[in-house]
Scaffold this motif. Structure first.
Motif, PDB file in Angstrom:
ATOM      1  N   THR A 155       0.874  -1.201  -0.177  1.00  0.00           N
ATOM      2  CA  THR A 155      -0.101   0.117  -0.017  1.00  0.00           C
ATOM      3  C   THR A 155       0.985   1.158  -0.013  1.00  0.00           C
ATOM      4  OG1 THR A 155      -1.834  -1.082   1.352  1.00  0.00           O
ATOM      5  CG2 THR A 155      -1.755   1.071   1.135  1.00  0.00           C
ATOM      6  N   LEU A 156       2.063   1.336   0.656  1.00  0.00           N
ATOM      7  CA  LEU A 156       2.845   2.582   0.565  1.00  0.00           C
ATOM      8  C   LEU A 156       3.317   2.682  -0.639  1.00  0.00           C
ATOM      9  CD1 LEU A 156       4.934   1.885   3.906  1.00  0.00           C
ATOM     10  CD2 LEU A 156       3.570   3.594   3.219  1.00  0.00           C
ATOM     11  N   VAL A 157       3.580   1.564  -1.408  1.00  0.00           N
ATOM     12  CA  VAL A 157       4.016   1.702  -2.831  1.00  0.00           C
ATOM     13  C   VAL A 157       3.121   2.156  -3.835  1.00  0.00           C
ATOM     14  CG1 VAL A 157       5.174   0.462  -4.889  1.00  0.00           C
ATOM     15  CG2 VAL A 157       5.900  -0.174  -2.439  1.00  0.00           C
ATOM     16  N   ASP A 158       1.835   1.727  -3.401  1.00  0.00           N
ATOM     17  CA  ASP A 158       0.681   2.401  -4.057  1.00  0.00           C
ATOM     18  C   ASP A 158       0.522   4.017  -3.923  1.00  0.00           C
ATOM     19  OD1 ASP A 158       0.141  -0.352  -5.007  1.00  0.00           O
ATOM     20  OD2 ASP A 158      -1.267  -0.701  -3.445  1.00  0.00           O
ATOM     21  N   LEU A 159       0.493   4.263  -2.755  1.00  0.00           N
ATOM     22  CA  LEU A 159       0.431   5.768  -2.411  1.00  0.00           C
ATOM     23  C   LEU A 159       1.586   6.483  -2.268  1.00  0.00           C
ATOM     24  CD1 LEU A 159      -1.899   4.824   0.710  1.00  0.00           C
ATOM     25  CD2 LEU A 159      -2.532   5.681  -1.515  1.00  0.00           C
ATOM     26  N   GLU A 160       2.509   6.161  -2.690  1.00  0.00           N
ATOM     27  CA  GLU A 160       4.042   6.858  -2.861  1.00  0.00           C
ATOM     28  C   GLU A 160       3.630   8.211  -3.507  1.00  0.00           C
ATOM     29  OE1 GLU A 160       7.293   5.985  -5.199  1.00  0.00           O
ATOM     30  OE2 GLU A 160       8.427   5.519  -3.249  1.00  0.00           O
ATOM     31  N   PRO A 161       3.886   9.393  -2.923  1.00  0.00           N
ATOM     32  CA  PRO A 161       3.746  10.739  -3.556  1.00  0.00           C
ATOM     33  C   PRO A 161       4.450  10.783  -5.031  1.00  0.00           C
ATOM     34  CG  PRO A 161       3.920  11.066  -1.364  1.00  0.00           C
ATOM     35  CD  PRO A 161       4.388   9.644  -1.376  1.00  0.00           C
ATOM     36  N   ALA A 162       3.804  11.438  -5.966  1.00  0.00           N
ATOM     37  CA  ALA A 162       4.531  11.485  -7.309  1.00  0.00           C
ATOM     38  C   ALA A 162       5.854  12.424  -7.041  1.00  0.00           C
ATOM     39  CB  ALA A 162       3.908  11.953  -8.190  1.00  0.00           C
ATOM     40  N   ARG A 163       5.943  13.262  -6.209  1.00  0.00           N
ATOM     41  CA  ARG A 163       7.064  14.211  -5.902  1.00  0.00           C
ATOM     42  C   ARG A 163       8.225  13.529  -4.937  1.00  0.00           C
ATOM     43  NH1 ARG A 163       2.824  16.069  -2.883  1.00  0.00           N
ATOM     44  NH2 ARG A 163       3.229  16.345  -0.785  1.00  0.00           N
TER      45      ARG A 163
END
Length: 437
Positions: A155-163
């Motif tokens: 989930t962390l990988v899924d939600l990783e901020p683009a910036r």
């Protein structure tokens, strides 16, 4: 213990490449960037990271209490280490079966189930009056932690901020050891200074899990349902022949680091209390924190270094730190033993990056699931089996003698790891130059 279930995700988010640094492989099931509602934001990312740390903290919270349980219920050291190992059995079973289930059912359903199971385990801890209930609680906690950490890491990988590319890999690397340190230290503080030493910490963790459940209900779903859930429960383990030259040199340092962690989590508080005469239960948490906290710091500081450059230093630090700690035990010098623990902690952190970085770099995409499962098996067998043998040795030989044997064995394993690493280029050349039949 859980040094680490969430580290499975490191193999998917950190790659040993020229110049080091995190690299995010292709993730076909990640929601599209433009879907801001499903991706959530930095708040959702931070909440998931906090829940991950909470699960790992809960896994180490019983460590300072083992001495109290042993005194109250009168069981031997080998029983204590078996209780510790049962957690690993549940954790490894979950990793082998439900590790990829959230890719098919979705993140939130799996997390909800894991949180519910963790709360049942914590209630059993809270009401435990004998070693049987304690053992059941540890098994259930292991299953819950294995299911939760793999899902939370994904989930962390899924939600990783683009910036902030690579942030998920860093969090997944640091969170396990950070959670272990916080859990052991916080438990030690509550046991020493709070009321109801075997109850309060679990009551607070239950409250934390209730909050985690609320966060999950508000978390965006980041994985679409897809078929194959039952098939995903079938474990796949492999060591491809073309990878053996890279994998075999890493195995000893993996075993040494996890065996050392297992010793600290299961017998560390007993060593502090019986061999150094420290009566404060807080010290039991400090012992674990010195190793796990230092390991987390090492992972953060070394996160951009290539894995191939870390294996030899990890072996040296592990071996040196273990020998210094052993010298402190034999000379009844607690500060010397603590200094050795800090050095060994840096070795643990470096070995985590070296081993998982190596597995990530060498495994081809279609091999990764089976190879990562092999890595988990090596780690957790190294974590549990030596701890149980150490508990038996304590019962037969006494705590001091068993500790000396355990530490010496770990130092010998790290020497083997260093030797294999130094001979690795030669072994690889022999493999490359071997005639093809």
């Amino acid at each position: 213990m859980s040094l680490y279930a969430a580290l499975t995700a490191v193999t998917r988010t950190v790659v040993d490449r020229p110049g080091g640094g995190p690299h995010r492989p292709h993730r076909p099931h990640r929601p599209p960037p433009e879907d801001k509602h499903r991706r959530g934001g930095t708040g959702a990312f931070a909440a998931v990271a906090a829940v991950l740390v909470l699960f790992l903290a809960a896994s180490s919270a019983p460590s300072p209490l083992y001495v109290i349980y042993q005194q109250q219920w009168g069981f031997s050291a080998w029983v204590l280490t078996v209780v510790f190992a049962l957690y690993v059995v549940g954790l490894l079973g979950a990793l082998l079966t439900v590790g990829g289930l959230s890719d098919h059912l979705g993140r939130r359903p799996v997390l909800a189930g894991a949180i519910g199971l963790e709360m049942i385990a914590l209630v059993l801890f809270l009401t435990a009056g004998n070693v049987v209930v304690l053992s059941v609680a540890r098994v259930l906690q292991g299953i819950a932690t294995g299911a939760a950490t793999t899902t939370l890491s994904a989930t962390l990988v899924d939600l990783e901020p683009a910036r902030a590319r690579g942030r998920a890999g860093v969090i997944n690397s640091v969170a396990p050891l950070t959670g272990l340190a916080f859990g052991a230290l916080g438990s030690g503080v509550l046991v020493e200074y709070g009321p109801a030493p075997t109850r309060l910490v679990y009551g607070m963790l239950i409250a934390g899990m209730v909050l985690a459940a609320l966060l999950v209900t508000r978390m965006p779903e980041t994985a679409q349902r897809r078929p194959g859930a039952l098939a995903s429960l079938r474990p796949k383990v492999a060591m491809p022949s073309h990878l053996r030259a890279d994998i075999v040199p890493v195995i000893p340092v993996m075993i040494a680091s996890w065996a050392l962690t297992g010793m600290y989590l299961s017998l560390g508080p007993s060593v502090a209390a019986q061999l150094f005469g420290v009566r404060s239960h807080l010290i039991g948490g400090v012992v674990v924190t010195l190793l796990a906290g230092t390991g987390a710091l090492a992972i953060f500081l070394l996160r951009s270094r290539p894995a191939s450059a870390l294996l030899a230093p990890a072996s040296v630090l592990l071996g040196l730190g273990t020998l210094v700690s052993l010298a402190g035990v034999t000379q009844n010098q607690a500060l010397l033993s603590a200094a050795g623990t800090v050095v060994a902690g840096f070795g643990v952190g470096a070995s985590v990056l070296a081993s998982f970085g190596t597995f990530t770099r060498i495994a081809r995409p279609y091999e990764r699931s089976a190879v990562f499962t092999l890595a988990n098996i090596i780690n957790y067998l190294g974590n549990s089996v030596p701890a149980v043998l150490g508990g038996i040795a304590v019962t037969l030989l006494g705590l001091r003698t068993a500790t000396e044997i355990y530490a010496t064995a770990i130092a010998a394993i790290t020497l083997t790891a260093l030797t294999l690493r130094l001979n690795q280029p030669r072994a690889r050349r022999r493999t490359t130059e071997a005639p093809v039949e």
